[in-house]
Structure formats: structure tokens, C-alpha cells
Design an enzyme around this catalytic site. Structure first.
Site, PDB file in Angstrom:
ATOM      1  N   PRO A  46      37.788  -5.994 -31.648  1.00 38.76           N
ATOM      2  CA  PRO A  46      38.349  -5.413 -33.169  1.00 38.76           C
ATOM      3  C   PRO A  46      39.726  -4.974 -32.796  1.00 38.76           C
ATOM      4  CG  PRO A  46      36.999  -3.717 -32.431  1.00 38.76           C
ATOM      5  CD  PRO A  46      36.899  -4.791 -31.371  1.00 38.76           C
ATOM      6  N   CYS A  47      40.695  -5.573 -33.890  1.00 36.44           N
ATOM      7  CA  CYS A  47      42.118  -5.111 -33.911  1.00 36.44           C
ATOM      8  C   CYS A  47      42.303  -4.646 -35.330  1.00 36.44           C
ATOM      9  CB  CYS A  47      42.755  -6.587 -33.593  1.00 36.44           C
ATOM     10  SG  CYS A  47      44.483  -6.431 -33.593  1.00 36.44           S
TER      11      CYS A  47
END
Length: 344
Positions: free
Chosen positions: A85-86
Site C-alpha cells: 500500500p502506498c
């Protein structure tokens, strides 16, 4: 072979074990399924319990429910894959990059540093190549400093037989010789993918109400939508997301029936558009299942990625075998060559 037959035939976990792949931020197993169908043995790491249960139920693999961080320990493996996840790093934000504890990439980089795999691979949204390009560069530089050739490419899944316009970036780190999969020759429409499901009315069908229809009309007018955002069966779908699958908004994925009524997609229909085979079962609430599908790497695309990784591993072993044969041959010749100079 038609689309439905293809995903049900190709996407089956095998008992073989070309190599072990650690699947980080594994989700429901879309990426892992593609790798298992190519003979890899995976181990999933995922913090959401529903996702982890889905992974274990459908793949020949375990899934460890864990929140990954830079202190997490991993078993030995040849491959690391995943979808970290960013966090959206806005220009006006703090832009901590790899120092931001909310982000998944420090954990991914730590895993690569610890395990030292032959190859690593991750998927992420296309925004990393544009508004967050500075952060992509930071990640690539950090991974490259660990001794890998790091390459990335933007893919539209529709060019790989997925009935959906879905653009995602794939980043690969290798030691030389990896080739990205080439596009396929045909595009699949959402009508071909859904088949008889499209015009059926499930017993639990959820139709748009009059007020929802009115809201959608206002939404489309405000957004200057030329063509209604219904699912058009004569073309590939637009991108499936958690929001347009699970949320009751103007952006909702929906099918217009011949009588004019519109209904929401079912879990199985969404899974078909994301290329999950029909035998694949999701756990949890309906909203959780939609989120698992919307977050997933399409398994059919993952299958083609895994085939490229399989070829890379095979060629890498051949190169190593060739180098070892040369080394052994050289060692056999050395005593004879040295004896010419009077050295025993």
C-alpha cells in the site's frame, strides 16, 4: 478457448514447486494464484483476516495474518512478490517518503534486503508514475542499491485478455535477463466475460431505486458524461475499484437489463471481470468480498507475469549450471597446465 473456459482452465494451483515466492500484502490471492498456476509455491502475508482466509481457502498455501513492518522476519525464498500500500504523497504534504510509518514500501524493501531473492516484483497504481513519480524514484534507487536491476512498466490489463481497462505499474528487480510479458492478440468484452450472468436476475439482486437513478442522472450531467456509466456488454469494463463495487454512488458498477432496470453487479460477476475463476470463493461480508476483488491483481494477468518469472528462473539456473561446468572444467585442466611449469 473462450474467456470463461480460459480462466477456469489456466488458473489452478499446481502441486509443483519451481521456487518459493513470498507474497507480501497478499490480499485475497490474485497475484499468488497466477504464480501458483505456474508452479510456484507461495506463502501469503496479509493483515486483513477475511483476505487471509480467502487466500488459504483457495490456494495451496498458508497465509500469515500479520501487519508487516521493517522488523518482520521471513523464511528463505527465491521470489518476493506483492502489492505494498502506498500513501498518497501530496506536494503539500510532509513527503516523508520511505520514512513514513504508514507506508508499505519500507517493509517491502526490508524484506528484499533480508531475504535477498533472485527476483522481486510488485504492483501499484499508475499514479506512482505521475504525481508521485518522485517517490517511485526513491523506491527504485533504494532497491537498486541492493544490487538489482530495477525496471518498471505501465500495463493496461485489457491488452492481456482481461475484460477491463485497468492500468497498473509493475516494478521488477532482477539480476539481468528478465522480460516483461508481451500483449495478447485479443481483447475480451464484459459481455463475453459475464455470458449468461449478465441478463439474469439473482435472487438477491439489488436494483437501483428511483432516487438512486435520479442521483446517477445528476452525477452524470455534472461530470459531463457522454455515455452512461452502465456496464456496456459490447466493450471491456472500466476499472473495478472498491468504491465502484461496494459503494452506493453515482460511480457504481451496474448492469442495465432489457426492461430498463439497473442492478448492481454481484460478487461473482465482479470476480469474472477481474479474471478470478468460477471455483474461487471469497470469505467475509459482501462489502469485504467486493473490496477483496477491487484490490486484487487480476489473476490472469498475474499468470502471464509469473510465466515471465518462471522463464527468468529457468534461464538463470541454466546460466549458473553453465558457469559451474566451466569452473569445474577449468579446475580439471589446471593441474596439467601447471605441471608444464614444474609445479605439482
Amino acid at each position: 478457448m473462450n474467456y470463461v473456459a480460459e480462466i477456469n482452465d489456466k488458473l489452478k494451483p499446481t502441486k509443483n514447486s519451481i521456487a518459493i515466492a513470498l507474497d507480501l500484502f497478499a490480499g485475497a490471492g490474485g497475484l499468488g494464484l497466477g504464480f501458483e498456476a505456474n508452479g510456484f509455491r507461495t506463502t501469503g502475508f496479509e493483515q486483513e483476516s477475511d483476505y487471509c482466509l480467502t487466500y488459504k481457502h483457495n490456494l495451496n498455501a498458508n497465509c500469515l495474518q500479520v501487519r508487516l513492518n521493517v522488523q518482520t522476519n521471513y523464511p528463505d525464498a527465491s521470489i518476493i512478490i506483492g502489492g505494498p500500500p502506498c500513501q498518497p504523497f501530496s506536494v503539500g504534504g510532509k513527503q516523508k517518503g520511505l520514512r513514513d510509518s504508514r507506508d508499505g514500501f519500507p517493509a517491502f524493501i526490508s524484506a528484499v534486503q533480508q531475504v535477498k531473492p533472485e527476483l522481486f516484483l510488485f504492483e501499484n497504481v499508475r499514479g506512482m508514475m505521475y504525481q508521485n513519480k518522485w517517490y517511485l524514484d526513491e523506491i527504485v534507487n533504494e532497491l537498486g542499491s541492493l544490487g538489482y536491476i530495477v525496471e518498471y512498466k505501465l500495463f493496461n490489463m485489457v491488452n492481456y485478455g482481461i475484460p477491463q481497462n485497468r492500468k497498473r505499474i509493475i516494478v521488477v528487480g532482477h539480476k539481468g535477463g528478465f522480460e516483461f510479458p508481451r500483449p495478447k492478440n485479443r481483447k475480451v468484452t464484459s459481455g463475453e466475460a459475464l455470458g449468461e450472468l449478465a441478463m439474469q436476475i439473482p435472487h438477491d439482486a439489488k436494483f437501483l431505486t428511483k432516487s438512486m437513478d435520479e442521483y446517477v442522472a445528476r452525477y452524470e450531467k455534472a461530470s459531463k458524461c457522454v455515455r452512461p456509466r452502465d456496464l456496456h456488454l459490447d466493450k471491456p469494463s472500466r476499472t473495478l475499484t472498491c468504491r465502484n463495487l461496494a459503494g452506493a454512488t453515482g460511480d457504481m458498477m451496474r448492469i442495465r437489463l432489457v426492461d430498463g432496470r439497473r442492478r448492481r453487479l454481484t460478487v461473482r460477476e465482479a470476480a469474472r471481470l477481474q479474471s478470478f475463476p468460477d471455483w474461487f470463493e471469497f470469505t467475509g461480508s459482501e462489502t469485504s468480498q467486493f473490496n477483496q476483488i477491487g484490490n486484487a491483481v487480476p489473476p490472469l494477468f498475474a499468470y502471464y507475469l509469473a510465466a515471465s518469472v518462471r522463464d527468468y528462473i529457468s534461464n538463470s539456473k541454466s546460466r549458473k549450471s553453465g558457469a559451474e561446468i566451466e569452473r569445474l572444467n577449468a579446475s580439471k585442466l589446471r593441474p596439467k597446465q601447471l605441471s608444464l611449469f614444474g609445479v605439482p
